[in-house]
Design an enzyme around this catalytic site. Structure first.
Site, PDB file in Angstrom:
ATOM      1  N   GLY C  74      -4.595   0.345   7.320  1.00 17.72           N
ATOM      2  CA  GLY C  74      -4.305   0.050   8.724  1.00 17.72           C
ATOM      3  C   GLY C  74      -2.917   0.518   9.131  1.00 17.72           C
ATOM      4  O   GLY C  74      -2.727   1.058  10.227  1.00 17.72           O
ATOM      5  N   SER C  75      -1.953   0.334   8.261  1.00 13.07           N
ATOM      6  CA  SER C  75      -0.586   0.725   8.607  1.00 13.07           C
ATOM      7  C   SER C  75      -0.467   2.235   8.794  1.00 13.07           C
ATOM      8  O   SER C  75       0.207   2.702   9.704  1.00 13.07           O
ATOM      9  CB  SER C  75       0.391   0.278   7.510  1.00 13.07           C
ATOM     10  OG  SER C  75       0.392  -1.131   7.416  1.00 13.07           O
ATOM     11  N   ASN C 154      -2.964 -10.908  14.681  1.00 15.92           N
ATOM     12  CA  ASN C 154      -3.225 -11.344  13.318  1.00 15.92           C
ATOM     13  C   ASN C 154      -2.735 -12.764  13.039  1.00 15.92           C
ATOM     14  O   ASN C 154      -3.259 -13.443  12.175  1.00 15.92           O
ATOM     15  CB  ASN C 154      -2.595 -10.387  12.306  1.00 15.92           C
ATOM     16  CG  ASN C 154      -1.202  -9.948  12.679  1.00 15.92           C
ATOM     17  OD1 ASN C 154      -0.969  -9.517  13.816  1.00 15.92           O
ATOM     18  ND2 ASN C 154      -0.264 -10.059  11.764  1.00 15.92           N
ATOM     19  N   GLN C 182      -7.588  -6.510  13.181  1.00 14.46           N
ATOM     20  CA  GLN C 182      -8.114  -7.875  13.080  1.00 14.46           C
ATOM     21  C   GLN C 182      -9.418  -8.058  13.849  1.00 14.46           C
ATOM     22  O   GLN C 182     -10.105  -9.066  13.664  1.00 14.46           O
ATOM     23  CB  GLN C 182      -7.077  -8.877  13.622  1.00 14.46           C
ATOM     24  CG  GLN C 182      -5.838  -9.013  12.761  1.00 14.46           C
ATOM     25  CD  GLN C 182      -6.101  -9.787  11.470  1.00 14.46           C
ATOM     26  OE1 GLN C 182      -7.026 -10.585  11.379  1.00 14.46           O
ATOM     27  NE2 GLN C 182      -5.281  -9.526  10.464  1.00 14.46           N
ATOM     28  N   ALA C 203     -10.247  -1.516   6.089  1.00 14.82           N
ATOM     29  CA  ALA C 203     -11.447  -2.070   5.444  1.00 14.82           C
ATOM     30  C   ALA C 203     -11.234  -3.452   4.850  1.00 14.82           C
ATOM     31  O   ALA C 203     -12.134  -4.286   4.874  1.00 14.82           O
ATOM     32  CB  ALA C 203     -11.937  -1.112   4.355  1.00 14.82           C
ATOM     33  N   HIS C 204     -10.040  -3.709   4.319  1.00 11.78           N
ATOM     34  CA  HIS C 204      -9.845  -4.956   3.564  1.00 11.78           C
ATOM     35  C   HIS C 204      -9.771  -6.186   4.458  1.00 11.78           C
ATOM     36  O   HIS C 204      -9.573  -7.298   3.965  1.00 11.78           O
ATOM     37  CB  HIS C 204      -8.591  -4.880   2.691  1.00 11.78           C
ATOM     38  CG  HIS C 204      -7.305  -4.947   3.463  1.00 11.78           C
ATOM     39  ND1 HIS C 204      -6.547  -6.086   3.536  1.00 11.78           N
ATOM     40  CD2 HIS C 204      -6.669  -4.028   4.202  1.00 11.78           C
ATOM     41  CE1 HIS C 204      -5.467  -5.850   4.280  1.00 11.78           C
ATOM     42  NE2 HIS C 204      -5.521  -4.607   4.691  1.00 11.78           N
ATOM     43  N   THR C 240      -6.626  14.442  -1.082  1.00 14.79           N
ATOM     44  CA  THR C 240      -7.967  14.277  -1.635  1.00 14.79           C
ATOM     45  C   THR C 240      -8.538  12.959  -1.131  1.00 14.79           C
ATOM     46  O   THR C 240      -7.891  11.922  -1.211  1.00 14.79           O
ATOM     47  CB  THR C 240      -7.900  14.279  -3.178  1.00 14.79           C
ATOM     48  OG1 THR C 240      -7.268  15.491  -3.593  1.00 14.79           O
ATOM     49  CG2 THR C 240      -9.280  14.185  -3.778  1.00 14.79           C
ATOM     50  N   CYS C 328      11.186 -18.987   5.894  1.00 15.29           N
ATOM     51  CA  CYS C 328      11.445 -19.281   4.495  1.00 15.29           C
ATOM     52  C   CYS C 328      10.467 -18.561   3.594  1.00 15.29           C
ATOM     53  O   CYS C 328      10.746 -18.280   2.447  1.00 15.29           O
ATOM     54  CB  CYS C 328      11.344 -20.773   4.229  1.00 15.29           C
ATOM     55  SG  CYS C 328      12.600 -21.688   5.116  1.00 15.29           S
TER      56      CYS C 328
HETATM   57  C1  LIG Z   1       0.331  20.053  -6.954  1.00 16.29           C
HETATM   58  C2  LIG Z   1      -0.348  19.101  -6.039  1.00 16.29           C
HETATM   59  N1  LIG Z   1       0.372  18.436  -5.114  1.00 16.29           N
HETATM   60  C3  LIG Z   1      -0.195  17.554  -4.277  1.00 16.29           C
HETATM   61  C4  LIG Z   1      -1.540  17.301  -4.309  1.00 16.29           C
HETATM   62  C5  LIG Z   1      -2.100  16.317  -3.328  1.00 16.29           C
HETATM   63  O1  LIG Z   1      -2.555  15.153  -3.932  1.00 16.29           O
HETATM   64  P1  LIG Z   1      -3.670  14.276  -3.201  1.00 16.29           P
HETATM   65  O2  LIG Z   1      -4.834  15.169  -2.991  1.00 16.29           O
HETATM   66  O3  LIG Z   1      -3.921  13.156  -4.123  1.00 16.29           O
HETATM   67  O4  LIG Z   1      -3.102  13.818  -1.907  1.00 16.29           O
HETATM   68  C6  LIG Z   1      -2.339  17.977  -5.269  1.00 16.29           C
HETATM   69  C7  LIG Z   1      -3.790  17.779  -5.391  1.00 16.29           C
HETATM   70  O5  LIG Z   1      -4.582  17.869  -4.505  1.00 16.29           O
HETATM   71  C8  LIG Z   1      -1.727  18.892  -6.144  1.00 16.29           C
HETATM   72  O6  LIG Z   1      -2.435  19.554  -7.056  1.00 16.29           O
HETATM   73  C1  LIG Z   2      -3.053  -6.420  13.344  1.00 15.10           C
HETATM   74  C2  LIG Z   2      -2.746  -5.682  12.081  1.00 15.10           C
HETATM   75  N1  LIG Z   2      -2.331  -4.410  12.163  1.00 15.10           N
HETATM   76  C3  LIG Z   2      -2.060  -3.690  11.057  1.00 15.10           C
HETATM   77  C4  LIG Z   2      -2.181  -4.232   9.805  1.00 15.10           C
HETATM   78  C5  LIG Z   2      -1.848  -3.382   8.628  1.00 15.10           C
HETATM   79  O1  LIG Z   2      -2.954  -3.072   7.843  1.00 15.10           O
HETATM   80  P1  LIG Z   2      -2.766  -2.684   6.303  1.00 15.10           P
HETATM   81  O2  LIG Z   2      -2.065  -3.836   5.677  1.00 15.10           O
HETATM   82  O3  LIG Z   2      -4.123  -2.442   5.797  1.00 15.10           O
HETATM   83  O4  LIG Z   2      -1.926  -1.459   6.246  1.00 15.10           O
HETATM   84  C6  LIG Z   2      -2.596  -5.574   9.677  1.00 15.10           C
HETATM   85  C7  LIG Z   2      -2.761  -6.252   8.372  1.00 15.10           C
HETATM   86  O5  LIG Z   2      -1.925  -6.332   7.519  1.00 15.10           O
HETATM   87  C8  LIG Z   2      -2.886  -6.308  10.843  1.00 15.10           C
HETATM   88  O6  LIG Z   2      -3.286  -7.582  10.783  1.00 15.10           O
HETATM   89  S1  FES Z   3      14.368 -20.254   2.446  1.00 16.82           S
HETATM   90 FE1  FES Z   3      14.641 -21.519   4.115  1.00 16.82          FE
HETATM   91  S2  FES Z   3      15.182 -23.388   3.057  1.00 16.82           S
HETATM   92 FE2  FES Z   3      14.849 -22.062   1.381  1.00 16.82          FE
END
Ligand SMILES: Cc1ncc(COP(=O)(O)O)c(C=O)c1O
Ligand SMILES: Cc1ncc(COP(=O)(O)O)c(C=O)c1O
Ligand code: FES
Ligand code: FES
Lengths: 141, 389, 389, 141
Positions: C74-75, C154, C182, C203-204, C240, C328
């Protein structure tokens, strides 16, 4: 990514080879961009009696050569001239967008072979509005 | 087209996940799924699992655990390293040095930065794919803030003189990043000895899961975030942690670096048997990449007169999986930028085949390929207008 | 401290992976692991699996498959949407509108863009957490290129008037992004009817795996890439593909959106039973967020006089997992920016508890929480110098 | 994240409560940033006979209150004054970096309670060089 028809024509290409002393030969493409197609024609009474090809190119290029040669065999030169790359692709059950240009090679090679025949026979070459030797690779979508 | 035998020789593209790795991951999907940022037991267990994985990654490359940041893959790590260093050091300079044979995750990132006002020098390589160190040195200016040179090339397998590049960068006080995505498990790496400031890796290249990687960032190096967000990864990479993925990465890197020498000896012997057989049996064939300084499992050869996509399709019919640098296979106009950079003409680059061996490959696999491949090459040559018998 | 009962009520943080989802994913780790970009059979099967998942995601939100791009969560989707639209439309303007209660993946991204010369307006919300539409309209200028308002919050669960915001954005020709992380599975979404140009999901949050998400980008909207690299995702997101993750996302979204009404009715009934019980049994307690327009599983309450981290730890001892907006618990000076934005004083925000219900929660779970929680609150109040009996 | 000792003192805090007519009371923190600690002392012959606390704050704050009160019970006021937050944290088996400030609250509340006693008894308050009511939340690393 390829249809069964394409795979069939790629795996079992029809009309591979050369014709010695062919009546017409056409070649398009250039090795720089990776694709060359050469077509040999045997012409009798304006009818394509036999046709062969040699292709340096991808699976779609080889399948297109095979299908295109099948489609023009036994046809008149006029009929063969009218064969479009779209018709070849359709006959193959379609080609991926990025592979359409490979079928264009077939159209081009046939046109060149026909005009080679016409020139050899003192006829005026038919006019072609495409340049089949251009860089034809293209990114789909 | 007849056989049921499957020979996977595309490990440089991606690997299967080893059973031990998957087993380590499984509890974290359904049972032990708690958010590692939570204070409750379930979350704290997740946190421990992540920190354990972090230690494993750190150990594998001679880094400290707090120098390891998990990412969503090798490309994210590469993008982060390059953009992160660029945006954080813009006040110091706007010049980046990289090579002509980097992965697109580096090259396209540099291109983006060029649009943002950065200047990039792409250093050449020799015919074996080795970086030109003189050119590298000469291209350094007062404005150079980053040097990024890959550890080992994904296509031709050439291993770069990383220690020397690290020394050059250090002398000039320039941040040095290396894309070690292909090197992990195949080369002994120690980021401290090698003066590496940042290093990218991806689990799916060494029998770990896809979609998870890591960036090592030496303590004291400041880079801008790429994925801004929550406080995860010590506030440097937002996003709920990919818990099973990270656990899998930890397990996989532990296995992959446990016995690099032994692994390499085995793979190299198989590779050489296959390579020698190919060069012997198939005329008009040329090895690409450095003859010795190359990844143990990498073969990259060019067969004259034929094109690679057709080759792959025919190999596929025989159950053999490889890859090619042909343009026809990628849908772009030009064949592999790496093959062009080592000086191959276009038509030779088109006829290239990469076979990358892995842990499950056997001598029988090699012999099977040596039986099938020459026939396939001949078959395509017989169709080729460039080949005159 | 005694019970072995486990009651997970932190589904808004993350969910377990459903068995059907994990089952769908499993073959893609070890057997069907081919690189989807490869031409051979193994790769083509991976490609089909990914395209099938893309169709499922598209269907779930009323989009076209070619409008869906997979991300590492999501981020990443949020970062991509905001930075991508900003960098691609800089020539048109440099003004972005968002809200004060967005997730940090949006807020911190906007902060980064402010450093890059963009201007950001953070629209206020009312005491229920609903966006101030007048303020939104009035903040639009000639330079406004993007409006990003989350679908549902959220922390407090408030659902925004997305259709109306979509209409406003459309009228003014401004790109409209919504963070629906959400909302998926809890609200019926149709991006066309709602005039949504971009939408993030992960997805999570709906029983799929961590580390995978998606960004919907309406056809015709141009955004700069965030992860530059290979040609994956139609050249818009390098790396990939996370094959098992994407398959899991597809399966999970299919399950989550199959019967939203039925799911909501069940969860809402449980939630209301729990909420009413809490408000009845525990004095000096206040519901945060909108009383009706809220996510079906969300409870967010503030207990006066106590602090949330201690509450979580005591709940944990009884096997109950929730979350809090207390500073906290996060290690930062201020409590939740969302609770402050709806006007809570700091000391009330500190005593907040979020319980987010999910598919496995039962009436017994609810009754158990209603038994345990009042005692724990009382116990902390008895220790609190602010509480005078 | 918390040690067993911390969890024990959080779960079973020692000396929770108030002392009626305490000899000294000290309170630090403010509700705005979420933490308040109040300590009550019963002093006899310069010895802390009894001590109680009330705390609004996190687990570490409550555990620190509990541990700190245990550590000063039965001690002289001078000994109690010398109790540092570090000693409290150590006695708890350590605290996470971001929670160290919670133990500072305990040190501060004790100092205030002792000085409250001293002032009530016409003695000069001891000098304290920290301001325990400052914003003390801090992000580790
Ligand atoms: C040398 C090299 N750098 C970067 C990548 C990118 O990695 P990924 O596909 O996991 O994002 C690959 C493979 O695809 C790679 O062989
Ligand atoms: C409203 C909202 N936006 C974005 C995110 C970010 O998603 P993720 O943690 O999968 O990157 C979350 C959850 O953490 C969320 O609740
Ligand atoms: S972090 Fe706020 S009292 Fe401990
Ligand atoms: S011949 Fe190059 S793509 Fe078909």
């Amino acid at each position: 990514m390829y249809s069964d028809k394409v795979m069939d024509h790629f795996m079992n290409p029809r009309n591979v080879g050369e014709i010695e002393n062919a009546d017409g030969i056409g070649e398009v493409g250039n090795p720089k961009c990776g694709d060359i197609m050469r077509i040999y024609l045997d012409v009798e009474d304006n009818i394509i009696k036999d046709v062969k090809f040699k292709t340096f190119g991808c699976g779609a290029a080889i399948a297109s050569s095979s299908m295109a040669t099948e489609l023009i065999k036994g046809k008149t030169l006029e009929e063969a001239w009218r064969l479009t790359n779209k018709a070849v692709a359709e006959a193959l059950g379609g080609l991926p967008a990025i592979k359409m240009h490979c079928s264009v090679l077939a159209e081009g090679a046939i046109h060149k072979a026909i005009n080679d025949y016409r020139i050899k026979h003192g006829l005026e070459p038919w006019k072609d509005d495409k340049n089949y030797d251009d860089d034809h690779h293209d990114i789909g979508e | 087209m007849d056989s049921k035998r499957i020979v996977y020789m595309d490990h440089a593209a991606t690997t299967y996940v080893k059973p031990e790795v998957l087993e380590a991951m499984l509890p974290y999907f359904t049972e032990q799924f708690g958010n590692p940022s939570s204070v409750y037991t379930l979350g704290r267990k997740s946190r421990s699992a992540i920190e354990e994985a972090r230690e494993k990654v750190a150990k594998a490359i001679g880094a400290l655990p707090e120098e390891i940041y998990f990412t969503g893959g090798g490309s994210e790590a590469d993008n982060w390293a390059i953009k992160g260093a660029a945006f954080a050091n813009r006040a110091k300079g706007n010049h980046i040095i990289t090579s002509k044979i980097e992965h697109h995750a580096i090259l396209n990132t540099c291109e983006f930065l060029e649009k943002q006002g950065f200047e990039v020098t792409y250093v050449s390589v020799d015919e074996n794919g080795v970086i030109d160190l003189e050119e590298l040195k000469n291209s350094i200016t007062d404005k150079t803030i980053l040097i990024s040179i890959m550890f080992a090339n994904n296509e031709i397998g050439t291993i770069q003189p990383i220690e020397e590049i690290g020394r050059i960068a250090k002398e000039r006080g320039i941040i040095f990043h290396t894309d070690a995505v292909q090197a992990i498990g195949n080369v002994e790496i120690n980021v401290k000895d090698m003066n590496i400031d940042m290093l990218s890796l991806a689990a799916h290249k060494f029998y770990g899961p896809k979609g998870v990687g890591a960036l090592y960032v030496r303590k004291g190096i400041r880079i801008e975030n790429l994925i801004h967000g929550g406080g995860q990864e010590r506030k440097r990479r937002g996003g709920t942690e990919n818990l099973p993925g990270i656990v899998g990465l930890g397990k996989a890197i532990e296995l992959a670096t446990a016995d690099i020498e032994g692994h390499n000896a085995r793979i190299r012997a198989l590779r050489d048997r296959l390579l020698n057989g190919i060069l012997e049996k198939i005329p008009y064939t040329k090895l690409n990449g450095h003859p010795e300084k190359r990844l143990p499992g990498n073969i990259n050869v060019s067969f004259k007169f034929i094109e690679g996509e057709g080759l792959l399709l025919l190999l596929d019919q025989s159950g053999i999986y490889g890859s090619t640098g042909s343009a026809c296979s990628s849908g772009s106009l030009d064949p592999s930028h790496v093959l062009l950079a080592i000086g191959l003409p276009h038509e030779i680059a088109h006829g290239s085949l990469r076979l990358s061996l892995g842990d499950k490959n056997t001598e029988e696999d090699v012999d099977y390929v040596l039986d099938v491949l020459p026939k396939i090459v001949q078959r395509l040559r017989d169709m080729s207008p460039l080949y005159e018998n």
